[in-house]
Design a protein around this motif. Structure first.
Motif, short mmCIF file in Angstrom:
data_model
loop_
_atom_site.label_atom_id
_atom_site.label_comp_id
_atom_site.label_asym_id
_atom_site.label_seq_id
_atom_site.Cartn_x
_atom_site.Cartn_y
_atom_site.Cartn_z
N TYR A 24 0.68 11.78 1.60
CA TYR A 24 1.63 10.78 1.11
C TYR A 24 2.87 10.85 1.97
O TYR A 24 3.41 11.92 2.23
CB TYR A 24 2.02 11.03 -0.35
CG TYR A 24 2.91 9.94 -0.86
CD1 TYR A 24 2.36 8.77 -1.36
CD2 TYR A 24 4.29 10.05 -0.80
CE1 TYR A 24 3.17 7.73 -1.80
CE2 TYR A 24 5.10 9.01 -1.23
CZ TYR A 24 4.55 7.87 -1.71
OH TYR A 24 5.35 6.85 -2.13
N ARG A 25 3.32 9.69 2.43
CA ARG A 25 4.52 9.62 3.26
C ARG A 25 5.51 8.66 2.62
O ARG A 25 5.25 7.47 2.51
CB ARG A 25 4.16 9.15 4.67
CG ARG A 25 3.24 10.12 5.35
CD ARG A 25 2.90 9.66 6.73
NE ARG A 25 1.91 10.57 7.30
CZ ARG A 25 1.06 10.22 8.23
NH1 ARG A 25 1.07 9.01 8.72
NH2 ARG A 25 0.20 11.10 8.70
N TRP A 37 10.35 1.36 10.06
CA TRP A 37 9.54 1.44 8.84
C TRP A 37 10.18 0.59 7.76
O TRP A 37 11.38 0.44 7.69
CB TRP A 37 9.46 2.88 8.35
CG TRP A 37 8.91 3.84 9.35
CD1 TRP A 37 9.62 4.69 10.13
CD2 TRP A 37 7.54 4.03 9.68
NE1 TRP A 37 8.77 5.42 10.93
CE2 TRP A 37 7.49 5.04 10.69
CE3 TRP A 37 6.35 3.47 9.26
CZ2 TRP A 37 6.30 5.47 11.24
CZ3 TRP A 37 5.17 3.91 9.81
CH2 TRP A 37 5.16 4.90 10.78
N SER A 40 6.86 -1.30 2.60
CA SER A 40 5.40 -1.44 2.53
C SER A 40 4.67 -0.34 3.29
O SER A 40 3.46 -0.16 3.12
CB SER A 40 4.96 -2.81 3.06
OG SER A 40 5.23 -2.91 4.45
N ASP A 41 5.37 0.44 4.11
CA ASP A 41 4.73 1.52 4.87
C ASP A 41 4.59 2.81 4.07
O ASP A 41 3.79 3.67 4.43
CB ASP A 41 5.53 1.81 6.15
CG ASP A 41 5.52 0.63 7.10
OD1 ASP A 41 4.45 0.04 7.30
OD2 ASP A 41 6.59 0.29 7.64
N GLY A 43 3.33 5.39 1.38
CA GLY A 43 2.07 5.52 0.66
C GLY A 43 1.18 6.58 1.25
O GLY A 43 1.63 7.46 1.99
N TRP A 44 -0.12 6.51 0.94
CA TRP A 44 -1.11 7.49 1.37
C TRP A 44 -1.71 7.07 2.71
O TRP A 44 -2.14 5.93 2.87
CB TRP A 44 -2.20 7.63 0.32
CG TRP A 44 -1.70 8.35 -0.89
CD1 TRP A 44 -1.17 7.80 -2.01
CD2 TRP A 44 -1.65 9.75 -1.07
NE1 TRP A 44 -0.80 8.79 -2.88
CE2 TRP A 44 -1.09 9.99 -2.33
CE3 TRP A 44 -2.03 10.84 -0.28
CZ2 TRP A 44 -0.88 11.27 -2.82
CZ3 TRP A 44 -1.84 12.11 -0.79
CH2 TRP A 44 -1.26 12.32 -2.04
N TRP A 45 -1.76 8.00 3.66
CA TRP A 45 -2.28 7.74 4.99
C TRP A 45 -3.39 8.73 5.31
O TRP A 45 -3.33 9.90 4.92
CB TRP A 45 -1.16 7.90 6.03
CG TRP A 45 -0.15 6.79 5.96
CD1 TRP A 45 0.91 6.69 5.08
CD2 TRP A 45 -0.11 5.63 6.77
NE1 TRP A 45 1.59 5.53 5.31
CE2 TRP A 45 1.00 4.86 6.35
CE3 TRP A 45 -0.89 5.16 7.82
CZ2 TRP A 45 1.33 3.65 6.94
CZ3 TRP A 45 -0.55 3.97 8.41
CH2 TRP A 45 0.55 3.22 7.98
N GLN A 53 -4.67 6.07 12.41
CA GLN A 53 -4.31 6.30 11.02
C GLN A 53 -4.32 4.99 10.26
O GLN A 53 -4.09 3.92 10.83
CB GLN A 53 -2.92 6.92 10.92
CG GLN A 53 -2.84 8.28 11.56
CD GLN A 53 -1.46 8.87 11.39
OE1 GLN A 53 -1.00 9.05 10.26
NE2 GLN A 53 -0.81 9.19 12.48
N LYS A 54 -4.58 5.08 8.96
CA LYS A 54 -4.65 3.90 8.12
C LYS A 54 -4.02 4.22 6.77
O LYS A 54 -4.24 5.29 6.21
CB LYS A 54 -6.12 3.51 7.93
CG LYS A 54 -6.34 2.35 7.02
CD LYS A 54 -7.81 2.01 6.91
CE LYS A 54 -7.98 0.83 5.99
NZ LYS A 54 -9.19 0.10 6.24
N LYS A 55 -3.28 3.27 6.24
CA LYS A 55 -2.72 3.41 4.89
C LYS A 55 -3.82 3.02 3.90
O LYS A 55 -4.48 1.99 4.08
CB LYS A 55 -1.51 2.52 4.72
CG LYS A 55 -0.83 2.70 3.40
CD LYS A 55 0.40 1.83 3.30
CE LYS A 55 0.89 1.85 1.88
NZ LYS A 55 1.71 0.69 1.58
N ASP A 57 -5.34 3.23 -0.47
CA ASP A 57 -5.04 3.40 -1.90
C ASP A 57 -6.09 4.32 -2.50
O ASP A 57 -7.22 3.88 -2.76
CB ASP A 57 -5.06 2.05 -2.62
CG ASP A 57 -3.93 1.15 -2.18
OD1 ASP A 57 -2.80 1.64 -2.03
OD2 ASP A 57 -4.18 -0.06 -1.98
#
Length: 68
Positions: A24-25, A37, A40-41, A43-45, A53-55, A57
């Motif tokens: 989580y960032r 940033w 919306s950036d 969250g969990w990556w 890397q991908k965000k 849910d």
């Protein structure tokens, strides 16, 4: 949600369930590293390959406390 890495389960756009190490960032944490940033950036990556890397849910968070 402090930047520690945990094992998560998430579903991709094709409906495939994946298990990965995620982090989580928060927006504050990302801004400290530099870059442009926005809200919306946060969250969990996860890494989807060695350099990408991908965000995501997460649908499940897996703790290592179950004897793993």
């Amino acid at each position: 949600m402090d930047g520690s890495k945990v094992r998560i389960v998430w579903t991709d756009a094709d409906g495939q369930e994946n298990e990965s190490i995620g982090q989580y960032r928060s927006l504050e944490r990302m801004r400290r590293t530099g870059g442009d940033w926005d809200d919306s950036d946060a969250g969990w990556w996860v890494f989807v390959d060695g350099t990408t890397q991908k965000k995501v849910d997460p649908t499940v968070w897996i703790s290592g406390e179950d004897g793993e």
